[in-house]
Structures are given as structure tokens and as C-alpha cells.
Design a protein around this motif. Structure first.
Motif, PDB file in Angstrom:
ATOM      1  N   LEU A  52      -7.743  -7.741  -2.196  1.00  0.00           N
ATOM      2  CA  LEU A  52      -7.815  -7.156  -3.535  1.00  0.00           C
ATOM      3  C   LEU A  52      -6.801  -7.849  -4.428  1.00  0.00           C
ATOM      4  O   LEU A  52      -5.821  -8.408  -3.937  1.00  0.00           O
ATOM      5  CB  LEU A  52      -7.537  -5.648  -3.471  1.00  0.00           C
ATOM      6  N   PRO A  53      -7.014  -7.815  -5.735  1.00  0.00           N
ATOM      7  CA  PRO A  53      -6.048  -8.453  -6.631  1.00  0.00           C
ATOM      8  C   PRO A  53      -4.688  -7.761  -6.563  1.00  0.00           C
ATOM      9  O   PRO A  53      -4.609  -6.558  -6.337  1.00  0.00           O
ATOM     10  CB  PRO A  53      -6.663  -8.266  -8.024  1.00  0.00           C
ATOM     11  N   GLY A  54      -3.641  -8.531  -6.728  1.00  0.00           N
ATOM     12  CA  GLY A  54      -2.295  -7.959  -6.777  1.00  0.00           C
ATOM     13  C   GLY A  54      -1.553  -8.091  -5.464  1.00  0.00           C
ATOM     14  O   GLY A  54      -1.980  -8.780  -4.545  1.00  0.00           O
ATOM     15  N   THR A  55      -0.438  -7.402  -5.390  1.00  0.00           N
ATOM     16  CA  THR A  55       0.401  -7.436  -4.196  1.00  0.00           C
ATOM     17  C   THR A  55       0.212  -6.146  -3.402  1.00  0.00           C
ATOM     18  O   THR A  55      -0.291  -5.156  -3.914  1.00  0.00           O
ATOM     19  CB  THR A  55       1.887  -7.584  -4.579  1.00  0.00           C
ATOM     20  N   ALA A  56       0.627  -6.182  -2.153  1.00  0.00           N
ATOM     21  CA  ALA A  56       0.505  -5.003  -1.290  1.00  0.00           C
ATOM     22  C   ALA A  56       1.313  -3.849  -1.879  1.00  0.00           C
ATOM     23  O   ALA A  56       2.420  -4.047  -2.370  1.00  0.00           O
ATOM     24  CB  ALA A  56       0.990  -5.322   0.114  1.00  0.00           C
ATOM     25  N   ILE A  57       0.736  -2.668  -1.841  1.00  0.00           N
ATOM     26  CA  ILE A  57       1.412  -1.485  -2.361  1.00  0.00           C
ATOM     27  C   ILE A  57       1.371  -0.382  -1.316  1.00  0.00           C
ATOM     28  O   ILE A  57       0.565  -0.416  -0.398  1.00  0.00           O
ATOM     29  CB  ILE A  57       0.766  -0.975  -3.675  1.00  0.00           C
ATOM     30  N   GLU A  58       2.266   0.581  -1.453  1.00  0.00           N
ATOM     31  CA  GLU A  58       2.265   1.742  -0.567  1.00  0.00           C
ATOM     32  C   GLU A  58       1.070   2.625  -0.897  1.00  0.00           C
ATOM     33  O   GLU A  58       0.655   2.722  -2.056  1.00  0.00           O
ATOM     34  CB  GLU A  58       3.559   2.539  -0.742  1.00  0.00           C
ATOM     35  N   GLY A  59       0.536   3.285   0.085  1.00  0.00           N
ATOM     36  CA  GLY A  59      -0.572   4.190  -0.149  1.00  0.00           C
ATOM     37  C   GLY A  59      -1.904   3.563   0.221  1.00  0.00           C
ATOM     38  O   GLY A  59      -1.994   2.391   0.567  1.00  0.00           O
ATOM     39  N   VAL A  60      -2.931   4.358   0.154  1.00  0.00           N
ATOM     40  CA  VAL A  60      -4.271   3.943   0.550  1.00  0.00           C
ATOM     41  C   VAL A  60      -5.025   3.423  -0.665  1.00  0.00           C
ATOM     42  O   VAL A  60      -5.091   4.094  -1.697  1.00  0.00           O
ATOM     43  CB  VAL A  60      -5.032   5.134   1.178  1.00  0.00           C
ATOM     44  N   ILE A  61      -5.570   2.222  -0.547  1.00  0.00           N
ATOM     45  CA  ILE A  61      -6.424   1.668  -1.594  1.00  0.00           C
ATOM     46  C   ILE A  61      -7.726   1.191  -0.960  1.00  0.00           C
ATOM     47  O   ILE A  61      -7.749   0.787   0.202  1.00  0.00           O
ATOM     48  CB  ILE A  61      -5.736   0.518  -2.360  1.00  0.00           C
ATOM     49  N   HIS A  62      -8.807   1.283  -1.704  1.00  0.00           N
ATOM     50  CA  HIS A  62     -10.121   0.893  -1.189  1.00  0.00           C
ATOM     51  C   HIS A  62     -10.812  -0.039  -2.168  1.00  0.00           C
ATOM     52  O   HIS A  62     -10.631   0.079  -3.383  1.00  0.00           O
ATOM     53  CB  HIS A  62     -11.005   2.124  -0.964  1.00  0.00           C
ATOM     54  N   CYS A  63     -11.638  -0.910  -1.624  1.00  0.00           N
ATOM     55  CA  CYS A  63     -12.459  -1.773  -2.466  1.00  0.00           C
ATOM     56  C   CYS A  63     -13.631  -0.944  -3.007  1.00  0.00           C
ATOM     57  O   CYS A  63     -13.889   0.173  -2.539  1.00  0.00           O
ATOM     58  CB  CYS A  63     -12.964  -2.974  -1.671  1.00  0.00           C
ATOM     59  N   ASP A  64     -14.333  -1.507  -3.977  1.00  0.00           N
ATOM     60  CA  ASP A  64     -15.465  -0.798  -4.580  1.00  0.00           C
ATOM     61  C   ASP A  64     -16.528  -0.446  -3.539  1.00  0.00           C
ATOM     62  O   ASP A  64     -17.080   0.651  -3.558  1.00  0.00           O
ATOM     63  CB  ASP A  64     -16.097  -1.633  -5.693  1.00  0.00           C
ATOM     64  N   ASP A  65     -16.822  -1.390  -2.618  1.00  0.00           N
ATOM     65  CA  ASP A  65     -17.852  -1.129  -1.597  1.00  0.00           C
ATOM     66  C   ASP A  65     -17.483   0.054  -0.709  1.00  0.00           C
ATOM     67  O   ASP A  65     -18.325   0.890  -0.389  1.00  0.00           O
ATOM     68  CB  ASP A  65     -18.079  -2.363  -0.725  1.00  0.00           C
ATOM     69  N   CYS A  66     -16.218   0.136  -0.300  1.00  0.00           N
ATOM     70  CA  CYS A  66     -15.795   1.226   0.586  1.00  0.00           C
ATOM     71  C   CYS A  66     -15.683   2.555  -0.156  1.00  0.00           C
ATOM     72  O   CYS A  66     -15.843   3.616   0.455  1.00  0.00           O
ATOM     73  CB  CYS A  66     -14.477   0.870   1.283  1.00  0.00           C
TER      74      CYS A  66
END
Length: 175
Positions: A52-66
């Protein structure tokens, strides 16, 4: 043992996994092949590992497909994208009988999964249907899983999962 290793290195110098050019150490990539390998670093989908764009961040992130179609598992990671040299290496491992690629692949995977490893982590390779296993003679996923287990100290179970249904090859198919 040192003399034997030196002699073997003189006869069989380390070569790039991608192109065969001489490199400094075993199981490595030359500069050109390294540049063609898209390793996933920074932010990635917590479910499938897509960069995903950007740097690693704390917390849960998901792509559009997921977000649109959630996966049935909690976390997924990938070490590299399935393009360029990454795709070439994977296909060489799967279909080119290049089993030596499993070791560096496990090392790259270890870097990707390191934040997820706990004392209870169990590594289970994706199984092949017995007919595909007979044709290929080995399960590339199991080779990587064994190496990953050795590198992380996590337990692994080669036959935890089963593939009772024979599915079509994914070769040539889109996502």
C-alpha cells in the motif's frame, strides 16, 4: 571442513539465483536481478500482504479488495510482488526444479512475518493435490515452510492441511 568448503567454492562459485552471474555469497542475487525484484516494505494490507502507499503504521489496514471481500484468515503477508524477478524466481522454484530457491525465499518471508510471530506460531504449507505432487515431485510451499521453521524456531506441520479436490492450474489466469 574449511578446506572442503574452499575447494567447493572454487569449483562451484556462488551464482545469482536469477541469472547465474557470479555473486559474493550462496543464495544471493546480483545487482541487476536485485533491482528487478520488488520486495514489499512499508505499508501493506494486513489480510493479503499487498503493498500500500506510504510507510508502515500501527494498527490494522486493508486494501480495497480485502475491504470489499474479507479473507477468512486474520493476517497475510508476502515478501515480494509477483512481477519481474519475483515472478521468475517463483516459477523457477515451482516448475524449474530449482529447489535451492526455497532457502532465500524463506529468509525473505521471515522478514515479512517477523512482527506476527509468537511462541504459538505454527507454520503449515499449502498442500498440493496428490496428482500434482506426483507430477512435480515436491511441494514448493513445504520446502519454504521447512526452511522458515528452521530460521524462526517455529513449529511446522507438513500435513496439517489437505487438498482433496483437484483444481485447475492457475497458469495464465488473472487475479
Amino acid at each position: 571442513m574449511g578446506l572442503l568448503q574452499t575447494t567447493l567454492a572454487a569449483i562451484y562459485p556462488p551464482s545469482c539465483l536469477g541469472c547465474g552471474e557470479m555473486v559474493d555469497s550462496d543464495f544471493g542475487l546480483c545487482g541487476s536481478c536485485w533491482g528487478q525484484t520488488e520486495f514489499i516494505g512499508g505499508a501493506s494490507c494486513d489480510s493479503c500482504g499487498t503493498p500500500l502507499p506510504g510507510t508502515a503504521i500501527e494498527g490494522v489496514i486493508h486494501c480495497d479488495d480485502c475491504m470489499r471481500d474479507p479473507k477468512p484468515w486474520a493476517h497475510g503477508r508476502a515478501a515480494l510482488t509477483y512481477s519481474g524477478m519475483g515472478r521468475k524466481l517463483i516459477l523457477q522454484l515451482k516448475h524449474g526444479d530449482r529447489q535451492e530457491i526455497a532457502r532465500p525465499a524463506a529468509g525473505w518471508m521471515r522478514m515479512a512475518i517477523q512482527p506476527l510471530i509468537t511462541e504459538k506460531t505454527l507454520i503449515a504449507p499449502v498442500p498440493l493435490h496428490w496428482l500434482r505432487m506426483a507430477k512435480r515431485r515436491f511441494n514448493q510451499s513445504a520446502l519454504i515452510a521447512k526452511q522458515l521453521s528452521d530460521m524462526t524456531g517455529c513449529d511446522w506441520c507438513a500435513d496439517l492441511l489437505q487438498r482433496p479436490k483437484r483444481t485447475l492450474s492457475l497458469d495464465g489466469k488473472t487475479r
